[in-house]
Design a protein around this motif. Structure first.
Motif, PDB file in Angstrom:
ATOM      1  N   SER A  32      -4.842  -4.735   2.137  1.00  8.26           N
ATOM      2  CA  SER A  32      -4.190  -3.453   2.358  1.00  8.26           C
ATOM      3  C   SER A  32      -3.663  -3.372   3.772  1.00  8.26           C
ATOM      4  CB  SER A  32      -5.179  -2.314   2.103  1.00  8.26           C
ATOM      5  OG  SER A  32      -6.301  -2.438   2.948  1.00  8.26           O
ATOM      6  N   HIS A  42       0.830  -1.198   0.000  1.00 10.20           N
ATOM      7  CA  HIS A  42       0.000   0.000   0.000  1.00 10.20           C
ATOM      8  C   HIS A  42       0.869   1.253   0.000  1.00 10.20           C
ATOM      9  CE1 HIS A  42      -2.676   3.165   1.549  1.00 10.20           C
ATOM     10  NE2 HIS A  42      -3.674   2.447   1.040  1.00 10.20           N
ATOM     11  N   THR A  48      -5.681   1.746  -1.813  1.00 11.98           N
ATOM     12  CA  THR A  48      -6.438   0.731  -1.074  1.00 11.98           C
ATOM     13  C   THR A  48      -7.310  -0.084  -2.010  1.00 11.98           C
ATOM     14  OG1 THR A  48      -6.473   2.116   0.913  1.00 11.98           O
ATOM     15  CG2 THR A  48      -8.136   0.383   0.755  1.00 11.98           C
TER      16      THR A  48
END
Length: 204
Positions: A204, A93, A194
């Protein structure tokens, strides 16, 4: 005897490796294009001006690039390839967020806007197609380590598609830059990173 073009004539002294002079000419012309875009915008770049700035005959520029549009696209793709890094934040992420942030910031600059316009409006030719394909192939290869590291950390499967991941991440940013003209701010980029993680079942 016809004088040789200074952009293609061999240099005096020891012979350099093949392509050395050609590479220097390309880099000089590219620098002139980037300077012209920064000063006047991509729509006002002209080959006579580039010829003057680079000290290269306009006939040589036409012979190598064919059209103004091909020249602009080639210069911008080469610059973008060097500019956009491959982040290593420690999480997938985080890497997606950093990559998207860099891209959004670049597309907000005159050179980034010029690249977006050139990609959207340039007529396809063999030369422009080759430049575009080479650029994206390089970007996909540069992105692959992000997924490799994520797989090592257990964030995704080892056979995850790097090309698909990059396309999912950057397409909305280009869409905003080129079509809706909405800002790709930090909140948007966080939601985008995300969503891409979830869409690719990375978590995530």
């Amino acid at each position: 005897m016809t004088a040789q073009d200074p952009a293609t004539a061999p240099a005096d002294g020891p012979q350099r490796r093949p392509g050395g002079r050609s590479t220097r000419v390309r880099e000089t012309v590219h620098a002139a294009v980037l300077d012209a875009i920064a000063e006047h915008g991509v729509d006002h770049v002209g080959i006579p001006d580039i010829s003057r700035r680079a000290g290269v005959r306009d006939s040589s520029i036409y012979r190598r690039w064919g059209t103004r549009e091909n020249l602009v696209l080639d210069a911008l793709l080469a610059y973008s390839e060097r500019l956009l890094p491959t982040p290593d934040t420690g999480t997938l992420h985080g890497d997606f967020t950093a990559l998207a942030t860099e891209l959004a910031a670049y597309l907000a600059t005159p050179l980034g806007q010029g690249l977006a316009r050139a990609l959207a409006y340039n007529t396809d030719t063999d030369a422009s197609g080759a430049a575009r394909n080479a650029f994206w192939s390089t970007r996909f290869r540069a992105t692959a380590p992000i997924l490799t590291r994520a797989a090592t950390r257990g964030e995704l499967a080892p056979d995850a598609d790097a090309r698909l991941a990059l396309e999912l991440l950057i397409a909305p940013i280009h869409f905003r830059a080129m079509l809706t003209r909405e800002p790709a701010d930090a909140e948007f980029i966080d939601r985008l990173a995300t969503s891409v993680c979830r869409a690719l079942s990375f978590g995530s």
